[in-house]
Each structure stands twice: as C-alpha cells, then as structure tokens.
Enzyme design. Structure first.
Site, short mmCIF file in Angstrom:
data_model
loop_
_atom_site.label_atom_id
_atom_site.label_comp_id
_atom_site.label_asym_id
_atom_site.label_seq_id
_atom_site.Cartn_x
_atom_site.Cartn_y
_atom_site.Cartn_z
CB SER A 61 -0.91 0.02 1.23
OG SER A 61 -1.69 -1.15 1.30
N1 SAH Z 1 -0.30 -5.09 4.25
C1 SAH Z 1 0.38 -5.37 2.99
C2 SAH Z 1 -0.48 -5.03 1.81
C3 SAH Z 1 -0.96 -6.28 1.25
S1 SAH Z 1 -2.05 -6.23 -0.15
C4 SAH Z 1 1.72 -4.68 2.93
O1 SAH Z 1 2.06 -3.91 3.82
O2 SAH Z 1 2.47 -4.97 1.98
C5 SAH Z 1 -3.30 -7.32 0.46
C6 SAH Z 1 -2.89 -8.74 0.74
O3 SAH Z 1 -4.06 -9.41 1.20
C7 SAH Z 1 -2.38 -9.53 -0.45
O4 SAH Z 1 -1.10 -10.01 -0.17
C8 SAH Z 1 -3.40 -10.67 -0.59
O5 SAH Z 1 -2.81 -11.88 -0.98
C9 SAH Z 1 -3.96 -10.75 0.80
N2 SAH Z 1 -5.28 -11.40 0.92
C10 SAH Z 1 -6.36 -11.27 0.12
N3 SAH Z 1 -7.39 -12.03 0.60
C11 SAH Z 1 -6.92 -12.63 1.71
C12 SAH Z 1 -7.51 -13.54 2.65
N4 SAH Z 1 -8.76 -13.95 2.54
N5 SAH Z 1 -6.74 -13.97 3.67
C13 SAH Z 1 -5.46 -13.55 3.81
N6 SAH Z 1 -4.86 -12.69 2.96
C14 SAH Z 1 -5.58 -12.24 1.93
#
Ligand code: SAH
Length: 212
Positions: A61
């Site tokens: 993000s």
């Molecule tokens: N917090 C992260 C941003 C991640 S983007 C950072 O600082 O880099 C969102 C993430 O959520 C992705 O990696 C995606 O794979 C994950 N995601 C999506 N659905 C999910 C679920 N049901 N359970 C766990 N992770 C999930």
C-alpha cells in the site's frame, strides 16, 4: 538521496503535511526500511507516494494509507494486533514498532514466506505469520486489541468482529474491487459503532466472508 533521506522526505511530505502528527507513528515510518519490502527493481520508487506491485498480483500500500490506517488504531505499545493480508510485511513491521505483538495472516504462501524472511532479517521477533484465509481471522490468538485488514471485503467479516476485544478498534476497506470506503469499527461494551474515514482502493479480500 540516500534511502534514509528519502524516508525523511516521505514522512514530512506524505504524512506530516497531511495531518498525521503522532510522534511515535512518524518514528516508526522513519525507522522501517520500506525499500527492503519492494522488488529490487522498484527500490528507487519505494518512498514515492504510491502503492507498488510486490508480485502474485498484489501490492504494497501507499505509505500514507498504511499510516492513516495505523493512526486509527491509536497504538500505545501494549497491544496485540491482528493484520489480515501480510503482503510484503511492511505494515506488519510498522505495527511491530508500535504494539507489543503482531499476528498476520496471508493467503499466498510465497508472499508469506518472503515477508517472514524479511522481518526475520530485520530482527523483528514480535511478528507471527500464518498462511490461510484471513477472513476467518486467527482464532488461536484472539482476542485482539486492534485489527487491520489490508484487502477489501463486502462487509465486516463476522469472525473478525468476534475476535476483536471489547474496547478494541478495527480498520478496514469495505466495498467492491473498483473502490471502497475505509471504515473504523469500535467495540465498546459489546456494541459496535462504525465511522467512515476516506475512500480508498485495495485488492479484494478473497474467501468466505470476502469476495468469492
Ligand atoms: N499489508 C500489505 C499489503 C498487502 S495487499 C503490505 O504492507 O504490503 C493485500 C494482501 O491481502 C495480499 O497479499 C493478498 O494476498 C492478501 N489477501 C487477500 N485475501 C486474503 C484472505 N482472505 N486472507 C489472507 N490474505 C488475503
């Protein structure tokens, strides 16, 4: 400019100038080396005002969004925090600077492995990762004083509300993949109140209680 100088510029121009003034929060963003959380070929863009791709169709993000979400949790240092969507592990590292313990769930195993390796290499001992469907939370370590969801759900996943401690705060994007509202939910004496913070765009939360 060195990475440290770029980080300072990010803090001043993207966070402080937009009204995020909490000193502990800003100190965390000054400390965590964001360039270590992006693919090597994107290192030079790590401190820009944007989300960046991290592989597997996912993103790290925008710094301001990570800071805005974290600021709403008003962490003081004693909290146990649940993060759904570890992605690169950047937000987990920021949370680890501000809270006692961080529990983070990620559904894509290769992202999870990379995030865990990064945080290990940076010396974080208070972050725990698991692979799985985060829309179900992580019941084994509940309740949590704070929960942050970094992928967008159709509504607040019921299991997450159940795993939020009384007095706790959850921050998450609610809405369809095209665009969402960042929502803050607080649980006080068993009653949940919701407040809208800002519009935002996150990748979808997949799985049960997410988008199918
Ligand atoms: N917090 C992260 C941003 C991640 S983007 C950072 O600082 O880099 C969102 C993430 O959520 C992705 O990696 C995606 O794979 C994950 N995601 C999506 N659905 C999910 C679920 N049901 N359970 C766990 N992770 C999930």
């Amino acid at each position: 400019m060195s990475f440290e100088e770029q980080r300072e510029q990010m803090v001043l121009e993207q966070l402080l100038a937009r009204g995020l003034t909490d000193e502990r929060l800003l100190a965390a963003f000054r400390k965590v080396p964001r360039h270590r959380f992006v693919p090597p070929e994107l290192e030079a863009q790590a401190y820009t005002d944007h989300p960046l791709p991290i592989g597997a169709g996912q993103t790290i993000s925008q710094p301001y969004m990570v800071a805005l979400m974290t600021s709403r949790l008003v962490l003081q240092g004693h909290e146990r925090v649940l993060e759904i969507g570890a992605g690169s592990g950047y937000q987990a590292a920021i949370l680890a600077e501000l809270a006692l313990e961080v529990f983070s769930v990620e559904r894509i195993p290769e992202l999870l492995r990379a995030a865990a390796e990064r945080l290990g290499a940076l010396g974080y001992l208070n972050v725990h990762f698991t692979a799985g469907n985060g829309s179900l939370g992580w019941a084994a370590h509940a309740p949590y004083d704070a929960i942050v969801v970094t992928a967008a759900a159709p509504e607040i996943p019921e299991p997450l509300l159940a795993q939020l401690a009384d007095g706790g705060t959850m921050v998450l994007p609610i809405g369809p993949p095209e665009g969402q509202m960042l929502v803050e939910a607080r649980k006080r004496h068993g009653t949940v109140t919701q407040r809208e913070i800002a519009s935002c765009v996150f990748v979808p939360l997949l799985g049960r209680y997410g988008w199918t």
